[in-house]
Design a protein around this motif. Structure first.
Motif, PDB file in Angstrom:
ATOM      1  N   ARG A   1      -8.688   6.117  13.504  1.00  0.00           N
ATOM      2  CA  ARG A   1      -9.871   5.183  13.587  1.00  0.00           C
ATOM      3  C   ARG A   1      -9.935   4.300  12.074  1.00  0.00           C
ATOM      4  O   ARG A   1     -10.429   3.245  12.100  1.00  0.00           O
ATOM      5  N   ASN A   2      -9.194   4.633  11.235  1.00  0.00           N
ATOM      6  CA  ASN A   2      -9.101   3.757  10.024  1.00  0.00           C
ATOM      7  C   ASN A   2      -7.618   2.847  10.179  1.00  0.00           C
ATOM      8  O   ASN A   2      -7.456   2.134   9.277  1.00  0.00           O
ATOM      9  N   SER A   3      -7.050   2.915  11.241  1.00  0.00           N
ATOM     10  CA  SER A   3      -5.867   2.176  11.467  1.00  0.00           C
ATOM     11  C   SER A   3      -6.388   0.699  11.667  1.00  0.00           C
ATOM     12  O   SER A   3      -7.364   0.305  12.257  1.00  0.00           O
ATOM     13  N   PRO A   4      -5.676  -0.291  11.286  1.00  0.00           N
ATOM     14  CA  PRO A   4      -5.818  -1.567  11.561  1.00  0.00           C
ATOM     15  C   PRO A   4      -6.040  -1.998  12.979  1.00  0.00           C
ATOM     16  O   PRO A   4      -6.915  -2.905  13.198  1.00  0.00           O
ATOM     17  N   SER A   5      -5.333  -1.394  13.940  1.00  0.00           N
ATOM     18  CA  SER A   5      -5.465  -1.712  15.328  1.00  0.00           C
ATOM     19  C   SER A   5      -6.852  -1.386  15.688  1.00  0.00           C
ATOM     20  O   SER A   5      -7.488  -2.081  16.415  1.00  0.00           O
ATOM     21  N   PHE A   6      -7.268  -0.308  15.384  1.00  0.00           N
ATOM     22  CA  PHE A   6      -8.676   0.203  15.766  1.00  0.00           C
ATOM     23  C   PHE A   6      -9.604  -0.537  15.300  1.00  0.00           C
ATOM     24  O   PHE A   6     -10.725  -0.889  15.903  1.00  0.00           O
ATOM     25  N   LYS A   7      -9.636  -0.981  13.832  1.00  0.00           N
ATOM     26  CA  LYS A   7     -10.407  -1.665  13.152  1.00  0.00           C
ATOM     27  C   LYS A   7     -10.809  -3.052  14.078  1.00  0.00           C
ATOM     28  O   LYS A   7     -11.585  -3.501  14.180  1.00  0.00           O
ATOM     29  N   SER A   8      -9.619  -3.674  14.337  1.00  0.00           N
ATOM     30  CA  SER A   8      -9.503  -4.850  14.984  1.00  0.00           C
ATOM     31  C   SER A   8     -10.202  -4.704  16.551  1.00  0.00           C
ATOM     32  O   SER A   8     -11.153  -5.630  16.945  1.00  0.00           O
ATOM     33  N   PHE A   9      -9.935  -3.551  17.048  1.00  0.00           N
ATOM     34  CA  PHE A   9     -10.579  -3.219  18.303  1.00  0.00           C
ATOM     35  C   PHE A   9     -12.101  -3.262  18.408  1.00  0.00           C
ATOM     36  O   PHE A   9     -12.645  -3.846  18.984  1.00  0.00           O
ATOM     37  N   GLU A  10     -12.299  -2.544  17.120  1.00  0.00           N
ATOM     38  CA  GLU A  10     -14.014  -2.241  16.758  1.00  0.00           C
ATOM     39  C   GLU A  10     -14.498  -3.546  16.542  1.00  0.00           C
ATOM     40  O   GLU A  10     -15.700  -3.828  17.145  1.00  0.00           O
ATOM     41  N   GLU A  11     -14.120  -4.521  16.024  1.00  0.00           N
ATOM     42  CA  GLU A  11     -14.511  -5.756  15.525  1.00  0.00           C
ATOM     43  C   GLU A  11     -14.814  -6.676  16.783  1.00  0.00           C
ATOM     44  O   GLU A  11     -15.679  -7.257  16.918  1.00  0.00           O
ATOM     45  N   LYS A  12     -13.656  -6.487  17.670  1.00  0.00           N
ATOM     46  CA  LYS A  12     -13.740  -7.282  18.902  1.00  0.00           C
ATOM     47  C   LYS A  12     -14.885  -6.792  19.816  1.00  0.00           C
ATOM     48  O   LYS A  12     -15.666  -7.714  20.316  1.00  0.00           O
ATOM     49  N   VAL A  13     -15.208  -5.430  19.933  1.00  0.00           N
ATOM     50  CA  VAL A  13     -16.103  -4.891  20.696  1.00  0.00           C
ATOM     51  C   VAL A  13     -17.383  -5.255  20.063  1.00  0.00           C
ATOM     52  O   VAL A  13     -18.385  -5.619  20.896  1.00  0.00           O
ATOM     53  N   GLU A  14     -17.509  -5.179  18.911  1.00  0.00           N
ATOM     54  CA  GLU A  14     -18.985  -5.499  18.185  1.00  0.00           C
ATOM     55  C   GLU A  14     -19.155  -7.052  18.398  1.00  0.00           C
ATOM     56  O   GLU A  14     -20.222  -7.231  18.656  1.00  0.00           O
ATOM     57  N   ASN A  15     -18.094  -7.800  18.482  1.00  0.00           N
ATOM     58  CA  ASN A  15     -18.429  -9.384  18.579  1.00  0.00           C
ATOM     59  C   ASN A  15     -18.820  -9.450  20.040  1.00  0.00           C
ATOM     60  O   ASN A  15     -19.789 -10.276  20.253  1.00  0.00           O
ATOM     61  N   THR A  16     -18.242  -9.050  20.864  1.00  0.00           N
ATOM     62  CA  THR A  16     -18.501  -9.078  22.602  1.00  0.00           C
ATOM     63  C   THR A  16     -19.898  -8.475  22.732  1.00  0.00           C
ATOM     64  O   THR A  16     -20.582  -9.262  23.209  1.00  0.00           O
ATOM     65  N   VAL A  17     -20.130  -7.496  22.034  1.00  0.00           N
ATOM     66  CA  VAL A  17     -21.536  -6.992  22.254  1.00  0.00           C
ATOM     67  C   VAL A  17     -22.616  -7.710  21.548  1.00  0.00           C
ATOM     68  O   VAL A  17     -23.842  -8.023  22.122  1.00  0.00           O
ATOM     69  N   SER A  18     -22.431  -8.222  20.268  1.00  0.00           N
ATOM     70  CA  SER A  18     -23.325  -9.346  19.738  1.00  0.00           C
ATOM     71  C   SER A  18     -23.542 -10.174  20.582  1.00  0.00           C
ATOM     72  O   SER A  18     -24.617 -10.916  20.755  1.00  0.00           O
ATOM     73  N   ASN A  19     -22.389 -10.924  21.076  1.00  0.00           N
ATOM     74  CA  ASN A  19     -22.656 -12.313  21.946  1.00  0.00           C
ATOM     75  C   ASN A  19     -23.283 -11.697  23.149  1.00  0.00           C
ATOM     76  O   ASN A  19     -24.128 -12.737  23.568  1.00  0.00           O
ATOM     77  N   ILE A  20     -23.270 -10.748  23.871  1.00  0.00           N
ATOM     78  CA  ILE A  20     -24.077 -10.277  24.973  1.00  0.00           C
ATOM     79  C   ILE A  20     -25.208 -10.237  24.651  1.00  0.00           C
ATOM     80  O   ILE A  20     -26.259 -10.813  25.449  1.00  0.00           O
ATOM     81  N   LYS A  21     -25.794  -9.705  23.513  1.00  0.00           N
ATOM     82  CA  LYS A  21     -26.946  -9.276  23.012  1.00  0.00           C
ATOM     83  C   LYS A  21     -27.650 -10.694  22.961  1.00  0.00           C
ATOM     84  O   LYS A  21     -28.807 -10.989  23.342  1.00  0.00           O
ATOM     85  N   SER A  22     -27.069 -11.473  22.274  1.00  0.00           N
ATOM     86  CA  SER A  22     -27.754 -12.888  21.843  1.00  0.00           C
ATOM     87  C   SER A  22     -27.843 -13.820  22.973  1.00  0.00           C
ATOM     88  O   SER A  22     -28.967 -14.132  23.291  1.00  0.00           O
ATOM     89  N   LYS A  23     -26.855 -13.492  24.120  1.00  0.00           N
ATOM     90  CA  LYS A  23     -26.982 -14.444  25.291  1.00  0.00           C
ATOM     91  C   LYS A  23     -28.374 -13.787  26.110  1.00  0.00           C
ATOM     92  O   LYS A  23     -28.997 -14.486  26.798  1.00  0.00           O
ATOM     93  N   VAL A  24     -28.605 -12.575  26.188  1.00  0.00           N
ATOM     94  CA  VAL A  24     -29.434 -11.775  26.866  1.00  0.00           C
ATOM     95  C   VAL A  24     -30.916 -11.822  26.121  1.00  0.00           C
ATOM     96  O   VAL A  24     -31.982 -12.001  26.909  1.00  0.00           O
ATOM     97  N   GLY A  25     -30.755 -11.830  24.927  1.00  0.00           N
ATOM     98  CA  GLY A  25     -31.991 -12.015  24.125  1.00  0.00           C
ATOM     99  C   GLY A  25     -32.314 -10.925  23.350  1.00  0.00           C
ATOM    100  O   GLY A  25     -33.417 -10.816  22.755  1.00  0.00           O
ATOM    101  N   GLY A  26     -31.377 -10.116  23.319  1.00  0.00           N
ATOM    102  CA  GLY A  26     -31.511  -8.875  22.148  1.00  0.00           C
ATOM    103  C   GLY A  26     -31.335  -8.970  20.954  1.00  0.00           C
ATOM    104  O   GLY A  26     -31.030 -10.255  20.382  1.00  0.00           O
TER     105      GLY A  26
END
Length: 188
Positions: free
Chosen positions: A129-154
């Motif tokens: 979980r503390n590895s750079p790969s997981f951090k990178s994956f976590e950031e990408k998922v967070e960005n994707t979710v944020s983008n979806i929420k902003s487009k949907v209106g959340g």
């Protein structure tokens, strides 16, 4: 001459070797009449003693059975007592104690092994979980979710755990009745 037969009856007359063996046996085991008489008397005495002992034993066994009956001792209670005694003897035996100790030690070592395995797995998940790969994956998922929420209106933002929690909550709210409503609208 006929061939010699095996067994008790032989068809051939004695040969010289056979005669020598018989004479040796007779010489080594010859008993006088006086010794024979003494042995017969001793044999008779022994047989009489055996008969007497059998009678005494039968009398003692009868007395034993009567006493047990008066005391209310049954075959089942004797069996139970014998089983209890055997179980106690087995538990106090050295082999049983060693086996118990060995199994106890094995159980402790197995518990320790599983505990250290669980600790190692937890540590590996933490490291992952503390590895750079997981951090990178976590950031990408967070960005994707944020983008979806902003487009949907959340609301945009939130941690990875919050996003996963809200996604799980949303999928739990999607009940079969909503699906039935959608199906009925399609057929109309």
């Amino acid at each position: 001459m006929e061939p010699r037969q095996q067994g008790l009856l032989e068809t051939e007359p004695l040969q010289e070797l056979d005669e020598e063996m018989v004479s040796e046996v007779d010489l080594n085991h010859s008993i006088t009449d006086e010794e024979r008489e003494e042995m017969n008397n001793e044999l008779i005495k022994l047989e009489e003693e055996i008969v007497t002992l059998k009678q005494v034993l039968a009398s003692k066994e009868k007395q034993h059975a009567e006493l047990k009956q008066k005391l209310g001792i049954t075959a089942l209670s004797e069996l139970r007592h014998n089983f209890s005694r055997s179980w106690y003897d087995m538990q106090t035996s050295t082999a049983y104690k060693k086996t118990t100790e060995t199994l106890s030690t094995a159980g402790q070592k197995t518990t320790a092994a599983f505990s250290s395995l669980g600790t190692a797995i937890s540590r590996k998940f933490g490291d992952m979980r503390n590895s750079p790969s997981f951090k990178s994956f976590e950031e990408k998922v967070e960005n994707t979710v944020s983008n979806i929420k902003s487009k949907v209106g959340g609301n945009s933002g939130g941690s990875f755990e919050e996003v996963l929690s809200s996604a799980a909550h949303a999928s739990a709210q999607d009940t079969p009745t909503n699906n039935l409503t959608e199906d009925s609208e399609r057929t109309c």
